[in-house]
Scaffold this motif. Structure first.
Motif, mmCIF file in Angstrom:
data_model
loop_
_atom_site.group_PDB
_atom_site.id
_atom_site.type_symbol
_atom_site.label_atom_id
_atom_site.label_comp_id
_atom_site.label_asym_id
_atom_site.label_seq_id
_atom_site.Cartn_x
_atom_site.Cartn_y
_atom_site.Cartn_z
ATOM 1 N N ALA A 28 0.831 -1.213 0.000
ATOM 2 C CA ALA A 28 0.000 0.000 0.000
ATOM 3 C C ALA A 28 0.864 1.262 0.000
ATOM 4 O O ALA A 28 0.556 2.247 0.657
ATOM 5 C CB ALA A 28 -0.960 -0.003 1.184
ATOM 6 N N VAL A 30 1.583 4.277 -1.428
ATOM 7 C CA VAL A 30 0.902 5.241 -2.306
ATOM 8 C C VAL A 30 1.899 6.306 -2.742
ATOM 9 O O VAL A 30 2.399 7.084 -1.923
ATOM 10 C CB VAL A 30 -0.293 5.881 -1.589
ATOM 11 N N SER A 117 -10.042 -0.480 -5.392
ATOM 12 C CA SER A 117 -9.448 -0.995 -4.164
ATOM 13 C C SER A 117 -8.278 -1.910 -4.483
ATOM 14 O O SER A 117 -8.179 -2.459 -5.590
ATOM 15 C CB SER A 117 -10.484 -1.737 -3.311
ATOM 16 N N VAL A 138 -6.545 -0.794 0.590
ATOM 17 C CA VAL A 138 -6.716 0.593 0.154
ATOM 18 C C VAL A 138 -8.037 0.681 -0.598
ATOM 19 O O VAL A 138 -8.275 -0.087 -1.541
ATOM 20 C CB VAL A 138 -5.567 1.039 -0.760
ATOM 21 N N LEU A 145 -9.742 8.406 0.553
ATOM 22 C CA LEU A 145 -8.919 7.200 0.454
ATOM 23 C C LEU A 145 -8.743 6.647 1.856
ATOM 24 O O LEU A 145 -8.392 7.390 2.771
ATOM 25 C CB LEU A 145 -7.558 7.556 -0.162
ATOM 26 N N ILE A 147 -6.988 3.413 4.261
ATOM 27 C CA ILE A 147 -6.065 2.291 4.347
ATOM 28 C C ILE A 147 -6.378 1.564 5.652
ATOM 29 O O ILE A 147 -6.151 2.101 6.738
ATOM 30 C CB ILE A 147 -4.599 2.739 4.319
#
Length: 291
Positions: A28, A30, A117, A138, A145, A147
């Motif tokens: 994850a 980002v 997702s 996510v 957004l 997490i």
């Protein structure tokens, strides 16, 4: 690269195999968030040069910045676990250093995605009784957004550490300075501060932190003012454009820090982790973007 899209956001996430280094969680990760309407971007690299190996970017997190799990009992040449990364090899008799380039044997990671997702499941690898299964999901919804974390201790020994997201923020690439405002959900003050430079650049007032001038080098402080057991939030805004972002964490904050440099600012909300064998915990970091 994984790309997620909602009606308001486009989000780039690095594949676990694209991530390097022994510090940041490879799931994850980002790297960029873009508002579709207006085109505002929010994420930058930790280091302006792309040639720095293993540096952070965007909304990336880390487990155990201050102490590796089981590090003190690990002999030189043996391995210890770094959650979200893998098993790291101890290099010498020195204390654990989150900046060190430890040799890493990555955990096995399973990835499942759809348009809005992405789910990452880190399968455990036992290391002298330490073993944890980590799942992160996510999800995009509108201009938000989230997490979600699920951490399970599947080993035979307790896991005591912490987690935080570094949040490497530079809205539309604008340099940090008086055009930014950082607002917290509580009256904020500095608990510990790098003494030589940080007091000259940061200004505290009520719930806000502002910049007296554009920083010329790194600044750092830890923050106080939040209550014990309090779930906190913050908002960063670039005032001339009106673009900004918010983060809210569902677990109480154990520590809050602020780091930055001329091109980036990083509010960091820490979550404490203390899991006996067989125990698990969940928490969610929720972001909202506007502009």
């Amino acid at each position: 690269m994984i790309e997620l899209v909602s009606d308001r956001l486009c989000v780039d996430i690095a594949e676990p195999g694209e991530c390097r280094g022994a510090r940041f969680d490879r799931t994850a990760f980002v790297t960029q968030v873009r508002l579709i309407e207006g085109g505002h971007t929010f994420c930058v690299r930790e280091h302006p040069s792309s040639h720095v190996r293993g540096g952070g970017a965007g909304l990336c997190n880390e487990f155990g910045i201050f102490q590796g799990i089981g590090y003190e009992e690990t002999r030189v040449g043996e391995r210890f676990p770094k959650l979200g990364v893998g098993l790291l090899e101890r290099r010498d008799e020195a204390e654990y250093d989150f900046r060190a380039d430890y040799k890493a044997t990555p955990f096995e990671v399973e990835v499942r995605t759809d348009r809005r997702s992405a789910e990452f499941v880190v399968h455990p690898a036992d290391c002298r009784g330490y073993a944890a299964k980590l799942a992160k999901t996510v999800t995009l919804q509108g201009s938000g957004l989230s997490i979600r974390y699920l951490l399970e201790n599947v080993g035979s020994r307790p896991i005591r550490t912490h987690e935080y997201t570094h949040n490497f923020i530079g809205i539309d690439g604008h340099p940090i300075g008086p055009d930014y405002r950082l607002t917290f959900s509580f009256p904020v003050a500095a608990a510990q501060m790098e003494p030589d430079y940080t007091p000259r650049v940061l200004e505290f007032g009520g719930r806000d932190i502002r910049w007296r001038h554009a920083p010329e080098r790194e600044f750092y402080c830890r923050l106080e003012g939040f209550g014990s057991g309090e779930a906190v939030s913050w908002e960063a805004m670039h005032l001339p454009s009106g673009a900004g972002m918010r983060e809210k964490v569902t677990r109480p904050a154990s520590m809050i820090a602020l780091w930055g440099a001329p091109h980036v600012v990083s509010p960091e909300v820490f979550v404490e982790i203390d899991l006996r064998p067989g125990e698990s915990m969940t928490w969610t970091r929720t972001y909202e973007f506007f502009g």
